[in-house]
Design an enzyme around this catalytic site. Structure first.
Site, short mmCIF file in Angstrom:
data_model
loop_
_atom_site.label_atom_id
_atom_site.label_comp_id
_atom_site.label_asym_id
_atom_site.label_seq_id
_atom_site.Cartn_x
_atom_site.Cartn_y
_atom_site.Cartn_z
N ARG A 1 -12.36 -17.98 -6.77
CA ARG A 1 -11.25 -18.67 -6.14
C ARG A 1 -11.70 -19.47 -4.92
O ARG A 1 -11.14 -20.50 -4.60
CB ARG A 1 -10.21 -17.63 -5.72
CG ARG A 1 -9.05 -18.19 -4.93
CD ARG A 1 -7.99 -17.14 -4.71
NE ARG A 1 -7.46 -16.64 -5.96
CZ ARG A 1 -6.99 -15.40 -6.14
NH1 ARG A 1 -7.01 -14.54 -5.16
NH2 ARG A 1 -6.52 -15.04 -7.31
N TYR A 2 -12.67 -18.94 -4.21
CA TYR A 2 -13.15 -19.57 -2.98
C TYR A 2 -14.48 -20.27 -3.24
O TYR A 2 -15.17 -19.94 -4.20
CB TYR A 2 -13.34 -18.51 -1.90
CG TYR A 2 -12.06 -17.86 -1.42
CD1 TYR A 2 -11.21 -18.53 -0.55
CD2 TYR A 2 -11.72 -16.58 -1.82
CE1 TYR A 2 -10.04 -17.92 -0.09
CE2 TYR A 2 -10.56 -15.96 -1.37
CZ TYR A 2 -9.72 -16.63 -0.50
OH TYR A 2 -8.59 -16.04 -0.04
N ARG B 1 -17.86 -17.56 -2.77
CA ARG B 1 -17.88 -16.13 -3.08
C ARG B 1 -17.03 -15.82 -4.30
O ARG B 1 -16.05 -16.54 -4.57
CB ARG B 1 -17.43 -15.28 -1.90
CG ARG B 1 -16.07 -15.67 -1.34
CD ARG B 1 -16.05 -15.34 0.15
NE ARG B 1 -14.73 -15.48 0.76
CZ ARG B 1 -14.21 -16.64 1.17
NH1 ARG B 1 -14.86 -17.76 0.97
NH2 ARG B 1 -13.03 -16.67 1.75
N CYS C 1 -10.32 4.33 -11.67
CA CYS C 1 -10.20 4.71 -10.27
C CYS C 1 -10.13 6.23 -10.18
O CYS C 1 -9.82 6.90 -11.17
CB CYS C 1 -8.95 4.11 -9.65
SG CYS C 1 -8.92 2.32 -9.80
N CYS D 1 -3.22 4.20 -7.81
CA CYS D 1 -2.24 3.90 -6.77
C CYS D 1 -1.03 3.24 -7.42
O CYS D 1 -1.18 2.29 -8.19
CB CYS D 1 -2.83 2.97 -5.73
SG CYS D 1 -4.44 3.52 -5.15
N CYS E 1 -0.66 -0.65 -7.06
CA CYS E 1 -1.87 -1.45 -7.33
C CYS E 1 -1.55 -2.86 -7.83
O CYS E 1 -0.74 -3.06 -8.71
CB CYS E 1 -2.72 -0.74 -8.38
SG CYS E 1 -4.23 -1.64 -8.77
N ARG F 1 -3.55 -4.66 -9.49
CA ARG F 1 -4.06 -4.84 -10.86
C ARG F 1 -3.52 -3.76 -11.79
O ARG F 1 -4.19 -3.36 -12.74
CB ARG F 1 -5.60 -4.84 -10.85
CG ARG F 1 -6.13 -5.93 -9.95
CD ARG F 1 -7.56 -6.36 -10.27
NE ARG F 1 -7.94 -7.35 -9.27
CZ ARG F 1 -8.73 -7.08 -8.23
NH1 ARG F 1 -9.27 -5.90 -8.08
NH2 ARG F 1 -8.97 -8.03 -7.34
N ASP G 1 1.61 -7.44 -2.62
CA ASP G 1 1.72 -8.56 -3.55
C ASP G 1 3.01 -8.44 -4.39
O ASP G 1 3.55 -7.35 -4.54
CB ASP G 1 0.51 -8.59 -4.49
CG ASP G 1 -0.77 -8.94 -3.76
OD1 ASP G 1 -0.72 -9.74 -2.81
OD2 ASP G 1 -1.84 -8.40 -4.14
N ASP H 1 -1.65 -12.60 0.38
CA ASP H 1 -2.46 -13.19 -0.69
C ASP H 1 -1.47 -14.05 -1.48
O ASP H 1 -0.58 -13.53 -2.15
CB ASP H 1 -3.10 -12.09 -1.54
CG ASP H 1 -4.44 -12.53 -2.11
OD1 ASP H 1 -4.67 -13.76 -2.20
OD2 ASP H 1 -5.25 -11.66 -2.47
N LYS I 1 -5.95 -15.76 0.56
CA LYS I 1 -5.38 -14.99 1.67
C LYS I 1 -5.01 -15.92 2.83
O LYS I 1 -5.84 -16.69 3.30
CB LYS I 1 -6.39 -13.95 2.14
CG LYS I 1 -6.71 -12.94 1.04
CD LYS I 1 -7.83 -12.02 1.44
CE LYS I 1 -8.23 -11.10 0.32
NZ LYS I 1 -9.02 -11.77 -0.73
C1 LIG Z 1 -10.02 -11.26 -1.32
C2 LIG Z 1 -10.83 -12.07 -2.22
C3 LIG Z 1 -12.08 -12.55 -1.84
C4 LIG Z 1 -12.70 -12.23 -0.48
O1 LIG Z 1 -11.99 -12.78 0.56
P1 LIG Z 1 -12.53 -12.63 2.06
O2 LIG Z 1 -11.46 -13.22 2.89
O3 LIG Z 1 -13.84 -13.35 2.11
O4 LIG Z 1 -12.72 -11.17 2.31
C5 LIG Z 1 -12.79 -13.32 -2.72
N1 LIG Z 1 -12.28 -13.64 -3.93
C6 LIG Z 1 -11.07 -13.20 -4.32
C7 LIG Z 1 -10.58 -13.61 -5.66
C8 LIG Z 1 -10.31 -12.41 -3.49
O5 LIG Z 1 -9.11 -11.97 -3.89
S1 SF4 Z 2 -5.39 -0.07 -5.47
FE1 SF4 Z 2 -5.66 -0.22 -7.72
S2 SF4 Z 2 -7.82 -0.72 -8.01
FE2 SF4 Z 2 -7.59 0.06 -5.91
S3 SF4 Z 2 -8.02 2.28 -6.08
FE3 SF4 Z 2 -5.82 2.01 -6.24
S4 SF4 Z 2 -5.43 1.88 -8.45
FE4 SF4 Z 2 -7.60 1.51 -8.14
#
Ligand SMILES: *Cc1c(COP(=O)(O)O)cnc(C)c1O
Ligand code: SF4
Length: 361
Positions: free
Chosen positions: A104-105, A108, A117, A121, A124, A126, A285, A322, A329
């Site tokens: 996305r960025y 990174r 996990c 959670c 979560c 995801r 989210d 986010d 973010k």
């Molecule tokens: C959170 C995230 C990052 C890292 O973001 P930082 O602000 O650098 O910590 C990188 N890629 C994705 C897809 C993310 O959700």
């Molecule tokens: S937030 Fe989601 S991915 Fe993170 S530890 Fe909890 S269940 Fe696992």
């Protein structure tokens, strides 16, 4: 059972590391929850068929009462099947060039290397896929992910995520770290893990010895409530910090869990006391099945206002949303900057007093 067999069984059981023995005893069925939960057993069963429940005995032991902040994070609620939010609001699936990478960025990538996990959670982001058969990560997909990074020289930072990367076996994890470290343009490796909070016993000397071979390695962990900080989690964080790994923490703002300035202040102070630097507080989210955890923006702003200036600056995380549709973010700040006018910067301090800074001509 015959005496001889019994003996054999206990010897074999001893060979498993402690963290695996703990995981094996996780509660996954509603009927195995304590009596006080049985009135909700049908609902819990229904929800956990869609979004798995898995509460290991360590995390379970932190619960003091039904519906307390620990309980709410791990025991399913019928509200999880009663909202109609999107499944993937951050558009992770559409910003994914290969199955396990979200790019996305500019510099990174997020690399999901595990679908499991140590505890699922309820809030979560995801939850559409973690812990379910809907998404199994294959060895081949992990290799594809490594190849993607290797062929993208702009990627200087990888965030290993999941699920929880530390749910992999030591050997599997080392294999990935080794491959990543062979990529010359990759400068830093980050690991996002909830392990120090939900299964600190997983942090072993063997694990630390592996991680420290691949520096610079950073870990961002995930504590949400001061009661999650225990002797065991302190030990885990200390071991990681002693292995030279800078530790950060990402919390999610959750209704009924940590949506109060006093709780959050206590949390961030306790985190610093075990060498964990608060990094982010996320607005929850807009994910399907998690609506009941969401708070108003104002709640988060009040928390930041109650921390900034009132305690160590080191303790203050960035409060972020986010953004939906893959916007990334976005930091949100209370109104410290009031306005800029004719070279004058009008400011408010943490006590709401007004100040003016004059810019150079
Ligand atoms: C959170 C995230 C990052 C890292 O973001 P930082 O602000 O650098 O910590 C990188 N890629 C994705 C897809 C993310 O959700
Ligand atoms: S937030 Fe989601 S991915 Fe993170 S530890 Fe909890 S269940 Fe696992």
């Amino acid at each position: 059972m015959h005496e001889k067999f019994k003996k054999l069984e206990t010897i074999q059981a001893k060979k498993l590391p402690e963290w695996k023995r703990i995981l094996e005893k996780s509660v996954v069925n509603a009927k195995d929850l304590p009596k006080v939960c049985q009135s909700d057993a049908d609902d819990i069963k229904k929800v956990s068929e869609l979004y798995p429940m898995c509460i290991n005995p360590y995390y379970f032991s932190l619960i003091k009462a039904k519906d307390d902040p620990i309980y709410k994070q791990c025991v399913p609620s019928i509200q999880e099947v009663q909202d109609n939010l999107p499944e993937d609001p951050l558009s992770e699936e559409t910003t994914s060039p290969v199955p396990c990478i979200v790019h996305r960025y500019p510099d990174r990538v997020l690399f999901t290397i595990s679908n499991k996990c140590a505890m699922y959670c309820r809030f979560c982001t995801r939850k559409r896929k973690v812990g379910t058969e809907r998404r199994i990560i294959t060895k081949d997909e992990i290799i594809q992910g490594v190849l993607y990074i290797a062929s993208h020289p702009e990627v200087r930072d990888v965030i290993l995520s999941g699920g929880d990367p530390l749910m992999l076996e030591d050997g599997e994890l080392e294999d990935i770290l080794k491959k990543l470290r062979q990529i010359r343009h990759l400068e830093i490796i980050r690991i996002g893990t909830r392990i120090p909070c939900v299964l600190p016993q997983r942090v072993t000397k063997e694990l630390c010895d592996i991680l420290k071979k691949y520096h610079p390695v950073y870990i961002n962990t995930h504590f949400n409530h001061p009661r999650e900080i225990t002797e065991e989690s302190r030990r885990a964080c200390n071991m990681l910090a002693d292995a030279g790994i800078p530790l950060g923490n990402q919390s999610v703002l959750l209704k009924g869990v940590n949506d109060s300035p006093s709780k959050m202040k206590k949390l961030v102070q306790k985190l610093l006391s075990m060498r964990v630097k608060p990094y982010y507080i996320y607005m929850a989210d807009m994910v399907r099945g998690t609506n009941h955890f969401r708070t108003k923006l104002e709640t988060g702003l009040k928390i930041i206002k109650a921390i900034r200036g009132w305690t160590s600056g080191m303790a203050v995380p960035h409060f972020v949303i986010d953004a939906p549709n893959g916007g990334g973010k976005i930091p949100i700040l209370p109104g410290y900057l009031v306005k800029c006018e004719d070279g004058k910067v009008f400011l408010k301090n943490y006590q709401d007093n007004d100040y003016v800074y004059t810019e150079p001509n």
